[in-house]
Design a protein around this motif. Structure first.
Motif, mmCIF file in Angstrom:
data_model
loop_
_atom_site.group_PDB
_atom_site.id
_atom_site.type_symbol
_atom_site.label_atom_id
_atom_site.label_comp_id
_atom_site.label_asym_id
_atom_site.label_seq_id
_atom_site.Cartn_x
_atom_site.Cartn_y
_atom_site.Cartn_z
ATOM 1 N N ARG A 41 0.836 -1.199 0.000
ATOM 2 C CA ARG A 41 0.000 0.000 0.000
ATOM 3 C C ARG A 41 0.872 1.251 0.000
ATOM 4 O O ARG A 41 1.971 1.258 0.547
ATOM 5 N N ASP A 43 2.629 4.369 0.924
ATOM 6 C CA ASP A 43 2.983 5.064 2.156
ATOM 7 C C ASP A 43 3.816 6.313 1.864
ATOM 8 O O ASP A 43 3.774 7.289 2.609
ATOM 9 N N THR A 44 4.553 6.283 0.733
ATOM 10 C CA THR A 44 5.433 7.389 0.370
ATOM 11 C C THR A 44 5.251 7.725 -1.108
ATOM 12 O O THR A 44 5.219 6.818 -1.947
ATOM 13 N N ASP A 66 -2.797 8.040 0.741
ATOM 14 C CA ASP A 66 -2.071 7.078 1.570
ATOM 15 C C ASP A 66 -2.946 5.844 1.792
ATOM 16 O O ASP A 66 -4.140 5.965 2.100
ATOM 17 N N GLY A 67 -2.356 4.695 1.605
ATOM 18 C CA GLY A 67 -3.106 3.461 1.797
ATOM 19 C C GLY A 67 -3.659 2.878 0.515
ATOM 20 O O GLY A 67 -4.133 1.734 0.507
ATOM 21 N N ASP A 102 6.354 0.170 -0.766
ATOM 22 C CA ASP A 102 5.290 1.133 -0.453
ATOM 23 C C ASP A 102 5.490 2.519 -1.065
ATOM 24 O O ASP A 102 4.895 3.488 -0.601
ATOM 25 N N THR A 103 6.304 2.621 -2.105
ATOM 26 C CA THR A 103 6.646 3.940 -2.628
ATOM 27 C C THR A 103 6.187 4.109 -4.066
ATOM 28 O O THR A 103 6.367 3.211 -4.898
#
Length: 258
Positions: A41, A43-44, A66-67, A102-103
């Motif tokens: 997911r 996040d960044t 986000d997510g 997550d990026t």
């Protein structure tokens, strides 16, 4: 009779084996989908290439939250979101990459310096690629385009003209593409589309340059550069370069007015 019963048993075992394999495949796929959904997911979000816009503006325009699932994101829709909300960003040269776990990497490219097109008291700023990027009330500080009327101009759309002037529009964009690529767009003061047989531009605050529509502008501009830098053109000279000859000859008519 026994042989027939044995064959039937083998067929049943074969059918059961196929179903087992099929169920196994579905189970594995389901596990993969569940893993992708539960993990990876956003996040960044890393944004690069911005000039006119802030990272926050680009992030908001992207629609990415986000997510959000990294793999289920539609990269092309994200790019469209950004280009539609922020007109100076070029949709063709914006790139999005996923960096596990997550990026999300967003690399934008903004258009070159715009040109001003004044119509009915309104000034439309146009990118070198022909996209209207801004509506303003002054053309000061921008190279200008004139001699042709825009059809229903609005921010975020490509310039459009009457079909009778389509050749002029196409030639304008081809010329601007070459000027932008070579870095010579900053030398242009104005481009004129009012003549039926040729496009002209005011160049370097010293020269008028005439070229036929649909010319090989890359070649024409190379020849122009050689002519300007030749010993025949002094630093204090002004005048007109006529590059309409089919044989490629360049005629320079010096302005002798005081």
């Amino acid at each position: 009779m026994a042989r027939r019963r044995g064959s039937a048993r083998r067929r049943r075992r074969g059918g059961s084996g196929f179903l087992y394999k099929l169920l196994s495949v579905f189970l594995i796929c389901g596990c993969l989908v569940a893993a992708i959904t539960l993990f990876f997911r956003v996040d960044t979000v890393v944004i690069t290439g911005e000039k006119r816009y802030t990272e926050a503006e680009i992030r908001q325009a992207s629609g990415v939250e986000d997510g959000d699932n990294l793999f289920l994101l539609n990269k092309y829709q994200v790019i469209r979101n950004i280009a539609e909300a922020l007109p100076y960003i070029e949709i063709e040269n914006t790139r999005i990459q996923r960096k596990l776990p997550d990026t999300l990497l967003i690399q934008v490219q903004e258009c070159g310096d715009p040109l001003a097109w004044t119509q009915d008291g309104t000034v439309w700023l146009m990118s070198p690629a022909g996209k209207i990027v801004e509506q303003t009330d002054t053309a000061a500080g921008y190279p200008t385009v004139d001699g042709c009327e825009l059809l229903s101009p609005s921010v975020g759309t490509q310039i459009a003209v009457d079909t009778a002037y389509e050749t002029r529009r196409e030639s304008l964009l081809e010329l601007l593409a070459v000027l932008d690529e070579t870095g010579d767009l900053a030398k242009v003061d104005a481009i004129h589309l009012g003549e039926a047989s040729y496009i002209s531009m005011d160049y370097m605050d010293r020269f008028t340059v005439k070229m036929p529509y649909q010319a090989d502008f890359s070649y024409k501009l190379r020849v122009l550069e050689l002519a300007i830098n030749s010993d025949k053109i002094q630093d204090n000279m002004t005048g007109t370069f006529d590059m309409r000859q089919e044989d490629g000859q360049v005629i320079f008519d010096q302005d002798t007015r005081k």
